[in-house]
Scaffold this motif. Structure first.
Motif, PDB file in Angstrom:
ATOM      1  N   GLN A  54      -7.555   3.308  -7.396  1.00 55.90           N
ATOM      2  CA  GLN A  54      -7.997   3.282  -6.031  1.00 55.90           C
ATOM      3  C   GLN A  54      -7.111   1.905  -5.112  1.00 55.90           C
ATOM      4  O   GLN A  54      -7.495   2.180  -3.974  1.00 55.90           O
ATOM      5  CB  GLN A  54      -9.519   2.379  -6.134  1.00 55.90           C
ATOM      6  N   VAL A  55      -6.209   1.457  -5.635  1.00 55.89           N
ATOM      7  CA  VAL A  55      -5.308   0.602  -5.033  1.00 55.89           C
ATOM      8  C   VAL A  55      -4.067   0.365  -5.442  1.00 55.89           C
ATOM      9  O   VAL A  55      -3.902   0.744  -6.587  1.00 55.89           O
ATOM     10  CB  VAL A  55      -6.079  -0.978  -4.778  1.00 55.89           C
ATOM     11  N   TRP A  56      -3.117   0.441  -4.704  1.00 57.68           N
ATOM     12  CA  TRP A  56      -1.770   0.476  -4.865  1.00 57.68           C
ATOM     13  C   TRP A  56      -1.201  -1.223  -4.492  1.00 57.68           C
ATOM     14  O   TRP A  56      -1.246  -1.512  -3.491  1.00 57.68           O
ATOM     15  CB  TRP A  56      -0.993   1.156  -4.051  1.00 57.68           C
ATOM     16  N   TYR A  57      -0.980  -1.910  -5.531  1.00 59.12           N
ATOM     17  CA  TYR A  57      -0.158  -3.130  -5.726  1.00 59.12           C
ATOM     18  C   TYR A  57       1.077  -2.927  -5.417  1.00 59.12           C
ATOM     19  O   TYR A  57       1.811  -2.913  -6.318  1.00 59.12           O
ATOM     20  CB  TYR A  57      -0.860  -4.099  -6.593  1.00 59.12           C
ATOM     21  N   SER A  58       1.669  -3.158  -4.188  1.00 58.99           N
ATOM     22  CA  SER A  58       3.145  -2.763  -3.736  1.00 58.99           C
ATOM     23  C   SER A  58       3.994  -3.722  -3.528  1.00 58.99           C
ATOM     24  O   SER A  58       3.884  -4.693  -2.670  1.00 58.99           O
ATOM     25  CB  SER A  58       2.802  -1.661  -2.596  1.00 58.99           C
ATOM     26  N   VAL A  59       5.055  -3.662  -4.258  1.00 63.42           N
ATOM     27  CA  VAL A  59       6.402  -4.433  -3.883  1.00 63.42           C
ATOM     28  C   VAL A  59       6.917  -3.919  -2.569  1.00 63.42           C
ATOM     29  O   VAL A  59       7.001  -4.881  -1.506  1.00 63.42           O
ATOM     30  CB  VAL A  59       7.412  -4.426  -5.083  1.00 63.42           C
ATOM     31  N   ILE A  60       7.415  -2.726  -2.409  1.00 60.58           N
ATOM     32  CA  ILE A  60       7.945  -2.303  -1.067  1.00 60.58           C
ATOM     33  C   ILE A  60       7.051  -2.365  -0.074  1.00 60.58           C
ATOM     34  O   ILE A  60       7.448  -2.213   1.243  1.00 60.58           O
ATOM     35  CB  ILE A  60       8.675  -0.913  -1.260  1.00 60.58           C
ATOM     36  N   GLY A  61       5.611  -2.283  -0.252  1.00 67.98           N
ATOM     37  CA  GLY A  61       4.674  -2.284   0.710  1.00 67.98           C
ATOM     38  C   GLY A  61       4.748  -3.753   1.581  1.00 67.98           C
ATOM     39  O   GLY A  61       4.540  -3.956   2.709  1.00 67.98           O
ATOM     40  N   GLY A  62       5.380  -4.757   0.982  1.00 69.67           N
ATOM     41  CA  GLY A  62       5.709  -6.104   1.487  1.00 69.67           C
ATOM     42  C   GLY A  62       6.782  -6.296   2.719  1.00 69.67           C
ATOM     43  O   GLY A  62       6.822  -7.204   3.299  1.00 69.67           O
ATOM     44  N   LEU A  63       7.439  -4.950   2.577  1.00 69.64           N
ATOM     45  CA  LEU A  63       8.914  -4.971   3.603  1.00 69.64           C
ATOM     46  C   LEU A  63       8.776  -3.751   4.151  1.00 69.64           C
ATOM     47  O   LEU A  63       9.133  -3.831   5.463  1.00 69.64           O
ATOM     48  CB  LEU A  63       9.936  -5.196   2.706  1.00 69.64           C
ATOM     49  N   PHE A  64       8.203  -2.675   3.683  1.00 70.76           N
ATOM     50  CA  PHE A  64       8.043  -1.452   4.564  1.00 70.76           C
ATOM     51  C   PHE A  64       6.819  -0.843   4.134  1.00 70.76           C
ATOM     52  O   PHE A  64       6.440   0.244   3.983  1.00 70.76           O
ATOM     53  CB  PHE A  64       9.018  -0.631   3.756  1.00 70.76           C
ATOM     54  N   PRO A  65       5.652  -1.442   5.197  1.00 65.13           N
ATOM     55  CA  PRO A  65       4.334  -1.083   5.290  1.00 65.13           C
ATOM     56  C   PRO A  65       4.122   0.282   5.462  1.00 65.13           C
ATOM     57  O   PRO A  65       3.174   0.911   4.917  1.00 65.13           O
ATOM     58  CB  PRO A  65       3.856  -2.110   6.099  1.00 65.13           C
ATOM     59  N   GLU A  66       4.762   0.891   6.623  1.00 64.04           N
ATOM     60  CA  GLU A  66       4.447   2.200   7.222  1.00 64.04           C
ATOM     61  C   GLU A  66       4.776   3.179   6.230  1.00 64.04           C
ATOM     62  O   GLU A  66       4.186   4.179   6.152  1.00 64.04           O
ATOM     63  CB  GLU A  66       5.295   2.093   8.591  1.00 64.04           C
ATOM     64  N   THR A  67       5.829   3.039   5.403  1.00 58.30           N
ATOM     65  CA  THR A  67       6.305   4.110   4.442  1.00 58.30           C
ATOM     66  C   THR A  67       5.152   4.018   3.514  1.00 58.30           C
ATOM     67  O   THR A  67       5.024   5.068   2.987  1.00 58.30           O
ATOM     68  CB  THR A  67       7.514   3.590   3.978  1.00 58.30           C
ATOM     69  N   THR A  68       4.871   2.696   2.946  1.00 60.97           N
ATOM     70  CA  THR A  68       3.856   2.822   1.929  1.00 60.97           C
ATOM     71  C   THR A  68       2.453   3.458   2.133  1.00 60.97           C
ATOM     72  O   THR A  68       1.850   3.957   1.224  1.00 60.97           O
ATOM     73  CB  THR A  68       4.020   1.435   1.007  1.00 60.97           C
ATOM     74  N   LEU A  69       2.124   2.718   3.309  1.00 63.59           N
ATOM     75  CA  LEU A  69       0.742   3.465   3.933  1.00 63.59           C
ATOM     76  C   LEU A  69       0.583   4.947   4.202  1.00 63.59           C
ATOM     77  O   LEU A  69      -0.268   5.393   3.766  1.00 63.59           O
ATOM     78  CB  LEU A  69       0.779   2.953   5.422  1.00 63.59           C
ATOM     79  N   ALA A  70       1.628   5.558   4.190  1.00 63.85           N
ATOM     80  CA  ALA A  70       1.908   6.891   4.465  1.00 63.85           C
ATOM     81  C   ALA A  70       1.634   7.464   3.270  1.00 63.85           C
ATOM     82  O   ALA A  70       0.895   8.581   3.033  1.00 63.85           O
ATOM     83  CB  ALA A  70       3.101   7.532   4.933  1.00 63.85           C
ATOM     84  N   ILE A  71       2.298   7.091   2.025  1.00 68.41           N
ATOM     85  CA  ILE A  71       1.944   7.659   0.585  1.00 68.41           C
ATOM     86  C   ILE A  71       0.564   7.376   0.182  1.00 68.41           C
ATOM     87  O   ILE A  71      -0.042   8.216  -0.390  1.00 68.41           O
ATOM     88  CB  ILE A  71       2.966   7.000  -0.367  1.00 68.41           C
ATOM     89  N   THR A  72       0.152   6.290   0.774  1.00 65.96           N
ATOM     90  CA  THR A  72      -1.423   5.727   0.035  1.00 65.96           C
ATOM     91  C   THR A  72      -2.470   6.724   0.864  1.00 65.96           C
ATOM     92  O   THR A  72      -3.264   7.118   0.442  1.00 65.96           O
ATOM     93  CB  THR A  72      -1.622   4.370   0.541  1.00 65.96           C
ATOM     94  N   ARG A  73      -2.243   6.799   2.086  1.00 67.37           N
ATOM     95  CA  ARG A  73      -3.055   7.510   2.995  1.00 67.37           C
ATOM     96  C   ARG A  73      -3.210   9.031   2.582  1.00 67.37           C
ATOM     97  O   ARG A  73      -4.369   9.498   2.423  1.00 67.37           O
ATOM     98  CB  ARG A  73      -2.916   7.267   4.447  1.00 67.37           C
ATOM     99  N   ALA A  74      -2.172   9.420   2.186  1.00 65.75           N
ATOM    100  CA  ALA A  74      -2.037  10.874   1.897  1.00 65.75           C
ATOM    101  C   ALA A  74      -2.949  10.963   0.419  1.00 65.75           C
ATOM    102  O   ALA A  74      -3.823  12.064   0.444  1.00 65.75           O
ATOM    103  CB  ALA A  74      -0.681  11.598   1.570  1.00 65.75           C
ATOM    104  N   ALA A  75      -2.741  10.020  -0.212  1.00 65.34           N
ATOM    105  CA  ALA A  75      -3.343  10.224  -1.595  1.00 65.34           C
ATOM    106  C   ALA A  75      -4.898   9.962  -1.433  1.00 65.34           C
ATOM    107  O   ALA A  75      -5.640  10.596  -2.001  1.00 65.34           O
ATOM    108  CB  ALA A  75      -2.826   9.044  -2.545  1.00 65.34           C
ATOM    109  N   GLN A  76      -5.341   9.115  -0.557  1.00 63.14           N
ATOM    110  CA  GLN A  76      -6.587   8.657  -0.377  1.00 63.14           C
ATOM    111  C   GLN A  76      -7.233  10.130   0.300  1.00 63.14           C
ATOM    112  O   GLN A  76      -8.460  10.306   0.325  1.00 63.14           O
ATOM    113  CB  GLN A  76      -6.824   7.701   0.641  1.00 63.14           C
ATOM    114  N   ALA A  77      -6.723  10.688   1.214  1.00 68.34           N
ATOM    115  CA  ALA A  77      -7.120  12.028   2.032  1.00 68.34           C
ATOM    116  C   ALA A  77      -7.044  13.082   0.968  1.00 68.34           C
ATOM    117  O   ALA A  77      -7.719  14.131   1.042  1.00 68.34           O
ATOM    118  CB  ALA A  77      -6.382  12.222   2.927  1.00 68.34           C
ATOM    119  N   GLY A  78      -6.734  12.866  -0.316  1.00 68.82           N
ATOM    120  CA  GLY A  78      -6.790  14.080  -1.474  1.00 68.82           C
ATOM    121  C   GLY A  78      -5.713  14.909  -1.296  1.00 68.82           C
ATOM    122  O   GLY A  78      -5.477  15.834  -2.091  1.00 68.82           O
TER     123      GLY A  78
END
Length: 296
Positions: free
Chosen positions: A204-228
């Protein structure tokens, strides 16, 4: 707070001291990007190399600059005594939750690890995230131990190591653990290269290393997964394979620290000695890769 993207920012140093302005800017970037939570003083945050007063200041600074985004504070330490003191500091600073790793010099037993979590849990008034990271703690959780710890009153999420690359095996791994946990305890994936697979498998959650530096990139991956849209999530992650390869070769912390230095987000050297960010040819490789990927 225990779903979506939890971004782990670097704690950059400057002349051997915590670079508070640089850290504040990193946290503000995450807040502006609207990540789901910010986790400071995890492994990416160099918690094991910082003294209690430094960690206390970082906790306060993170909460001050995070805006409305919940802040999780790492409280792992070699002794239960120190973990309790750090948990008290985090709660006084206003942490939304704490993250606890079973840090050790002597290899811990399952009973010792349970005793650590039980003792810290009793001292909490905020949720607790279990930090399962055998590559740094050298302790391997069993699912039975996770289930036992998950029944403690404040446990809200478990951060697990990378799942298998095969989607069916990944789903079996997540489903097997899920079946033993209370329904309110979420499962979070770590190991950035495995994140898209883990999210598709039911994390249900991604605890992310690169999310701390590149949040928009990692949010795109996360939101796509959350949307199915798991195919899109996997595609976006696969695009970063050259970065994942550097992570596997040198460790994510060294790579992310070098990336922060190259972007001007941290001064060189930004890691606590004897750790070193990428240097020489490998640093040049990373610089070229960052230009090509255009991460944000």
């Amino acid at each position: 707070m225990f779903s979506g993207l939890s971004a782990f920012p670097l704690t950059p140093l400057r002349d051997g001291q915590v670079d508070k302005p640089a850290f504040a800017r990193l946290v503000e970037r995450l807040a502006t990007a609207q990540v789901d939570s910010i986790c400071t003083l995890g492994s990416t945050g160099n918690y094991a190399y910082l003294e209690r007063e430094e960690r206390k200041r970082i906790a306060r600074l993170a909460i001050q600059h995070a805006g409305e985004v919940p802040v999780i504070i790492g409280v792992g330490a070699l002794s239960t005594r120190d973990a309790l003191a750090l948990a008290e500091d985090a709660q006084k600073a206003g942490a939304s939750a704490v993250l606890l790793a079973p840090v050790s010099y002597q290899k811990l037993t399952a009973d010792e690890v349970f005793g650590l979590f039980e003792t810290v849990d009793r001292a909490l008034s905020v949720p607790l995230v279990v930090y399962d990271n055998p590559s740094t703690t050298h302790f391997d959780f069993s699912d039975e131990l996770h289930a036992r710890i998950a029944r403690l009153p404040h446990v809200a999420s478990i951060k697990i190591p990378p799942v298998p690359a095969d989607p069916a095996a990944a789903k079996a791994r997540v489903d097997g653990l899920r079946s033993q946990l209370p329904s309110h305890v979420t499962i979070g994936i770590s190991g950035d290269a495995a994140a898209a697979t883990g999210l598709a498998a039911g994390c249900q959650v991604w605890y992310s290393v690169i999310g701390g530096l590149f949040p928009e990139t990692t949010l795109a991956i996360t939101r796509a997964a959350q949307a199915g849209n798991t195919d899109e999530s996997a595609r976006l992650s696969a695009r970063l394979e050259p970065l994942w390869a550097l992570f596997r070769q040198y460790g994510s912390l060294r790579v992310v620290a070098a990336a922060a230095e190259l972007r001007g987000d941290a001064q060189h050297p930004s890691l606590p000695a004897p750790l070193k960010a990428l240097e020489g040819h490998d640093r040049d490789r990373l610089s070229a890769l960052l230009d090509k990927l255009n991460l944000a």
